[in-house]
Design a protein around this motif. Structure first.
Motif, PDB file in Angstrom:
ATOM      1  N   ARG A   9     -13.866 -28.618 -29.333  1.00 52.78           N
ATOM      2  CA  ARG A   9     -14.078 -27.258 -28.831  1.00 52.78           C
ATOM      3  C   ARG A   9     -13.362 -27.063 -27.504  1.00 52.78           C
ATOM      4  O   ARG A   9     -12.876 -25.973 -27.205  1.00 52.78           O
ATOM      5  N   GLN A  37      -4.231 -17.900 -28.326  1.00 48.93           N
ATOM      6  CA  GLN A  37      -4.621 -16.702 -27.582  1.00 48.93           C
ATOM      7  C   GLN A  37      -4.593 -16.963 -26.085  1.00 48.93           C
ATOM      8  O   GLN A  37      -5.201 -17.910 -25.586  1.00 48.93           O
ATOM      9  N   PHE A  91      -6.869 -20.956 -32.247  1.00 48.54           N
ATOM     10  CA  PHE A  91      -7.760 -20.634 -33.359  1.00 48.54           C
ATOM     11  C   PHE A  91      -7.128 -21.031 -34.681  1.00 48.54           C
ATOM     12  O   PHE A  91      -5.923 -20.871 -34.895  1.00 48.54           O
ATOM     13  N   PHE A 106     -12.203 -16.927 -39.026  1.00 47.54           N
ATOM     14  CA  PHE A 106     -11.725 -17.686 -37.882  1.00 47.54           C
ATOM     15  C   PHE A 106     -12.748 -18.742 -37.457  1.00 47.54           C
ATOM     16  O   PHE A 106     -13.965 -18.522 -37.555  1.00 47.54           O
ATOM     17  N   GLY A 107     -12.226 -19.852 -36.946  1.00 53.46           N
ATOM     18  CA  GLY A 107     -13.070 -20.844 -36.329  1.00 53.46           C
ATOM     19  C   GLY A 107     -13.441 -20.427 -34.918  1.00 53.46           C
ATOM     20  O   GLY A 107     -13.036 -19.356 -34.438  1.00 53.46           O
ATOM     21  N   GLN A 108     -14.203 -21.275 -34.244  1.00 52.22           N
ATOM     22  CA  GLN A 108     -14.656 -20.978 -32.890  1.00 52.22           C
ATOM     23  C   GLN A 108     -13.570 -21.217 -31.850  1.00 52.22           C
ATOM     24  O   GLN A 108     -13.718 -20.814 -30.701  1.00 52.22           O
ATOM     25  N   GLY A 109     -12.509 -21.876 -32.267  1.00 57.10           N
ATOM     26  CA  GLY A 109     -11.403 -22.089 -31.344  1.00 57.10           C
ATOM     27  C   GLY A 109     -11.512 -23.388 -30.562  1.00 57.10           C
ATOM     28  O   GLY A 109     -12.599 -23.962 -30.416  1.00 57.10           O
ATOM     29  N   ARG A 111     -10.411 -24.631 -26.803  1.00 57.40           N
ATOM     30  CA  ARG A 111      -9.874 -24.223 -25.501  1.00 57.40           C
ATOM     31  C   ARG A 111      -9.133 -25.412 -24.907  1.00 57.40           C
ATOM     32  O   ARG A 111      -9.739 -26.429 -24.571  1.00 57.40           O
TER      33      ARG A 111
ATOM     34  N   GLN B  38     -13.740  -9.010 -31.821  1.00 56.61           N
ATOM     35  CA  GLN B  38     -13.791 -10.304 -31.148  1.00 56.61           C
ATOM     36  C   GLN B  38     -14.668 -10.221 -29.903  1.00 56.61           C
ATOM     37  O   GLN B  38     -14.417  -9.396 -29.010  1.00 56.61           O
ATOM     38  N   SER B  41     -15.237 -15.755 -26.106  1.00 60.17           N
ATOM     39  CA  SER B  41     -15.446 -17.153 -26.500  1.00 60.17           C
ATOM     40  C   SER B  41     -15.696 -17.330 -27.999  1.00 60.17           C
ATOM     41  O   SER B  41     -16.261 -18.345 -28.413  1.00 60.17           O
ATOM     42  N   GLN B  42     -15.305 -16.343 -28.779  1.00 60.95           N
ATOM     43  CA  GLN B  42     -15.420 -16.460 -30.231  1.00 60.95           C
ATOM     44  C   GLN B  42     -14.109 -16.056 -30.892  1.00 60.95           C
ATOM     45  O   GLN B  42     -13.283 -15.373 -30.293  1.00 60.95           O
ATOM     46  N   GLY B  43     -13.950 -16.479 -32.149  1.00 60.17           N
ATOM     47  CA  GLY B  43     -12.790 -16.033 -32.902  1.00 60.17           C
ATOM     48  C   GLY B  43     -13.003 -14.628 -33.430  1.00 60.17           C
ATOM     49  O   GLY B  43     -14.133 -14.141 -33.507  1.00 60.17           O
TER      50      GLY B  43
END
Lengths: 115, 110
Positions: A9, A37, A91, A106-109, A111, B38, B41-43
């Motif tokens: 994450r 992003q 993402f 989409f996933g949570q990404g 960072r 969006q 902190s989320q996709g």
């Protein structure tokens, strides 16, 4: 299904190090997308796989970036060597058909911070 | 290069209806129109999709005119939790690409 799962994450690494981001798409989905992003550039499409085959990688910024999808349930995005300007949220998304009549999940990404 | 255009930001108050319009430059015949939301902190999360006329689900309505050069996302009676970025990405039925612009940042105030 747990949705699209990304790991880690959060990742903090030093400039020059190799970074590998991982993605597990939703079971049964045949399309997978990697996005990046940032505040400045927004949400950019890096690469798109269909049935595990890279279809369009024109968004990959440079040779330091590479992506693989060895099977239908796993994909990686690798940056080698990493640079501070690679800091962003990455993402992964998957869908069950063409995007034009199905939704992308989409996933949570991840960072990523490169110092 | 085909792309979509939408306002950068909008403000609203709780309980109001919010309409966000998107211009679809060079939309292809086979392309659907989709909207995503969006939160920080989320996709992005899919909200709604349509081809023409009007589509409604439990979250929003989508209005698409006959020429399909634009679309309007309508959020009825917004609440503070609707504060988010809303995107109308351009999708190509030929290449499979889904291209996101900067989106519209909606701020709902009490």
């Amino acid at each position: 299904d747990a949705g699209v799962i990304q790991s880690p994450r959060h990742e903090v690494t030093e400039m020059g190090q190799e970074v590998t981001l991982r993605c597990k798409p939703i079971s049964g989905h045949n399309s997978l997308f990697w996005y990046r992003q940032t505040m400045m550039r927004g949400l950019e499409l890096l690469i798109y796989f269909n049935n595990n085959v890279p279809i369009d990688d024109s968004g990959m910024p440079e040779d330091r970036f590479s992506a693989k999808m060895p099977n239908a349930s796993f994909s990686t995005l690798k940056i080698q060597p990493s640079e501070p300007r690679d800091s962003a949220v990455y993402f992964c998304a998957s869908s069950s058909g063409t995007l034009m009549n199905t939704e992308a999940f989409f996933g949570q990404g991840t960072r990523l911070t490169v110092v | 290069l085909a792309k979509t255009t939408q306002p950068i930001s909008m403000d609203s108050y709780e309980g109001q209806e919010v309409n966000i319009t998107c211009s679809h430059n060079n939309i292809a015949t086979n392309d659907y129109i989709t909207w995503y939301q969006q939160f920080p902190s989320q996709g992005p999360r899919f909200i709604i999709q349509g081809y023409k006329t009007k589509v409604t689900n439990e979250v929003a309505s989508l209005f698409i005119p006959a020429d399909r050069k634009s679309s309007t996302l309508s959020l009825p009676r917004v609440s503070l939790s609707d504060t988010a970025v809303y995107y109308c990405p351009h999708g190509s039925s030929n290449t499979g690409k889904l291209i996101f612009g900067q989106g519209t940042t909606l701020q709902v105030k009490p």
